[in-house]
Design an enzyme around this catalytic site. Structure first.
Site, PDB file in Angstrom:
ATOM      1  N   ARG A  38      39.763  50.694  42.763  1.00 39.63           N
ATOM      2  CA  ARG A  38      40.905  50.589  41.848  1.00 39.63           C
ATOM      3  C   ARG A  38      42.108  49.933  42.515  1.00 39.63           C
ATOM      4  O   ARG A  38      43.251  50.213  42.170  1.00 39.63           O
ATOM      5  CB  ARG A  38      41.299  51.948  41.283  1.00 39.63           C
ATOM      6  CG  ARG A  38      40.234  52.592  40.397  1.00 39.63           C
ATOM      7  CD  ARG A  38      40.723  53.902  39.802  1.00 39.63           C
ATOM      8  NE  ARG A  38      39.648  54.581  39.081  1.00 39.63           N
ATOM      9  CZ  ARG A  38      39.589  55.898  38.915  1.00 39.63           C
ATOM     10  NH1 ARG A  38      40.519  56.672  39.429  1.00 39.63           N
ATOM     11  NH2 ARG A  38      38.594  56.440  38.243  1.00 39.63           N
ATOM     12  N   ARG A  42      46.706  49.833  37.933  1.00 42.42           N
ATOM     13  CA  ARG A  42      47.983  50.380  37.464  1.00 42.42           C
ATOM     14  C   ARG A  42      49.004  50.681  38.543  1.00 42.42           C
ATOM     15  O   ARG A  42      50.170  50.919  38.239  1.00 42.42           O
ATOM     16  CB  ARG A  42      47.720  51.649  36.649  1.00 42.42           C
ATOM     17  CG  ARG A  42      46.964  51.376  35.363  1.00 42.42           C
ATOM     18  CD  ARG A  42      46.511  52.671  34.706  1.00 42.42           C
ATOM     19  NE  ARG A  42      45.498  53.350  35.505  1.00 42.42           N
ATOM     20  CZ  ARG A  42      45.014  54.553  35.218  1.00 42.42           C
ATOM     21  NH1 ARG A  42      45.456  55.203  34.165  1.00 42.42           N
ATOM     22  NH2 ARG A  42      44.079  55.091  35.983  1.00 42.42           N
ATOM     23  N   ARG A  51      49.253  42.736  32.029  1.00 41.75           N
ATOM     24  CA  ARG A  51      48.463  43.489  31.056  1.00 41.75           C
ATOM     25  C   ARG A  51      49.291  43.958  29.867  1.00 41.75           C
ATOM     26  O   ARG A  51      48.741  44.534  28.912  1.00 41.75           O
ATOM     27  CB  ARG A  51      47.869  44.732  31.722  1.00 41.75           C
ATOM     28  CG  ARG A  51      46.506  44.620  32.355  1.00 41.75           C
ATOM     29  CD  ARG A  51      45.337  44.656  31.384  1.00 41.75           C
ATOM     30  NE  ARG A  51      45.470  45.567  30.270  1.00 41.75           N
ATOM     31  CZ  ARG A  51      45.160  46.854  30.290  1.00 41.75           C
ATOM     32  NH1 ARG A  51      44.720  47.424  31.398  1.00 41.75           N
ATOM     33  NH2 ARG A  51      45.282  47.591  29.206  1.00 41.75           N
ATOM     34  N   ASP A  87      35.322  47.071  33.764  1.00 39.76           N
ATOM     35  CA  ASP A  87      35.148  48.498  33.505  1.00 39.76           C
ATOM     36  C   ASP A  87      33.657  48.759  33.370  1.00 39.76           C
ATOM     37  O   ASP A  87      32.897  47.881  32.931  1.00 39.76           O
ATOM     38  CB  ASP A  87      35.868  48.923  32.225  1.00 39.76           C
ATOM     39  CG  ASP A  87      35.898  50.436  32.070  1.00 39.76           C
ATOM     40  OD1 ASP A  87      36.872  51.073  32.512  1.00 39.76           O
ATOM     41  OD2 ASP A  87      34.926  51.009  31.505  1.00 39.76           O
TER      42      ASP A  87
END
Length: 355
Positions: A38, A42, A51, A87
């Site tokens: 990851r 974020r 995004r 994903d």
């Protein structure tokens, strides 16, 4: 050379001698390579900016966006490998499963798979179904140069759990009910998912990925005997399907301390370890012939720099006798993590392990 013309066998020569791939092959490295699960996501303000207003699944299907997001942590953190931004449910969406990734929830399946008739909805995945993956990887390998790109997919058990439960689950009660109550249906479901997963990884490898990782996020919910009987054959089928490409295969799950040896037995070249098991003990459980990846507790990154360095030193010391070690977190980067802390961590590992 097009992706279809790429020879089966030795990976792209521009990445072959990278520290990351050397560590995967258990060869001598100039420093311990670092990347983070990851790492593209974020925690980065530049990610949030690109995004903004774009749903997750749409962002996974836009090659320009995938390329930019995948490159962001490489530019910022100077990690030793990029991981393809996607994903684990993308291949399921690509074959027509009605699902969405809901913010704050995760993947949600509109019509869960519970019966044998439902298996007909799991058709074969073709390269045309995920043409955007081939396009994005072609763009990425041109930008990355000597930095390897890791492709990835969700493992059959974790995909099955989402499909059977209809979304994330704490106890996996419907999943386990099928596994224990209708083992033939369960085996057929996992076999279909193994074929879809293998096809998805094959697309990524043929497009130019230098390594692949199979994520079994939920498999830590199982006992070893259940894993061997009901999960290992499907995971092994995935790894076997891409073995001829001679790219490193990484296997990772959370809460899998009791399963580490079995996960290596499934066919991985590198076994990912979460933070609950020290790497030297993990090596004993996995056995010889495998590299290990991990395993700093992600929460450590919220502590002061001195504490982060001390805990990192513990990981490096535990890895000192390993045949091959790739430094990573014991799970993924958390959304509220300070990106600068990750950059400092990469620099610290490189400095401490320079040979």
């Amino acid at each position: 050379m097009s992706a279809n013309d790429r020879p089966v066998g030795r990976p792209n020569s521009t990445t072959y001698d990278s520290a990351f791939l050397k560590a995967c092959r258990r060869e001598a490295v100039p420093h311990t390579p670092v990347w983070f699960m990851r790492q593209a996501g974020r925690s980065l303000p530049e990610y949030l900016k690109v995004r903004e207003g774009i749903p997750m699944l749409e962002s996974c299907m836009r090659p320009d966006l995938v390329t930019e997001i995948t490159l962001q942590p490489v530019r910022r953190h100077k990690v030793d490998a990029a991981i393809y931004f996607s994903d684990i449910v993308v291949p399921l969406k690509a074959i027509g499963i009605d699902l969405d990734i809901k913010p704050g929830v995760g993947p949600v399946v509109a019509d869960p798979i519970r019966t044998r008739a439902d298996l007909a909805r799991l058709r074969d995945l073709t390269p045309e179904d995920v043409h955007y993956v081939t396009e994005a990887i072609g763009m990425l390998t041109g930008e990355l140069g000597s930095t390897p790109l890791i492709g990835f997919a969700g493992a059959p058990f974790t995909l099955a759990s989402y499909l059977v439960e209809g979304g994330p689950s704490r106890n996996h009660e419907n999943t386990k009910a099928m596994m224990y109550g209708d083992p033939e249906l369960w085996a057929d479901l996992l076999d279909r998912l193994a074929e879809i997963t293998a096809a998805f990884l094959t697309v990524q490898i043929e497009a130019g990925a230098s390594a692949v990782q199979l994520f079994d996020s939920w498999v830590g919910a199982l006992a070893p005997a259940d894993y061997r009987r009901s999960i290992l054959p499907a995971s092994a089928k995935v790894f076997d399907a891409v073995a001829s490409y001679d790219v490193p295969r990484i296997h990772f799950g959370v809460g899998t301390g009791e399963l580490l040896g079995l996960m290596g037995e499934a066919g991985a070249d590198v076994v990912g370890v979460d933070w609950r098991v020290p790497l030297d003990e993990a090596a004993r459980r996995v056995g010889p012939g495998k590299a290990l990846q991990g395993n700093l507790d992600p929460a450590v990154l919220f502590a002061p720099t001195e504490a982060v360095e001390a805990k990192t030193r513990e990981v490096l010391d535990a890895a000192a006798g390993l045949e091959g070690h790739i430094f990573n977190l014991g799970h993924g980067v958390l959304p509220s993590m300070d990106p600068d802390a990750l950059s400092r961590l990469v620099a610290y590992v490189h400095e401490q392990t320079a040979r």
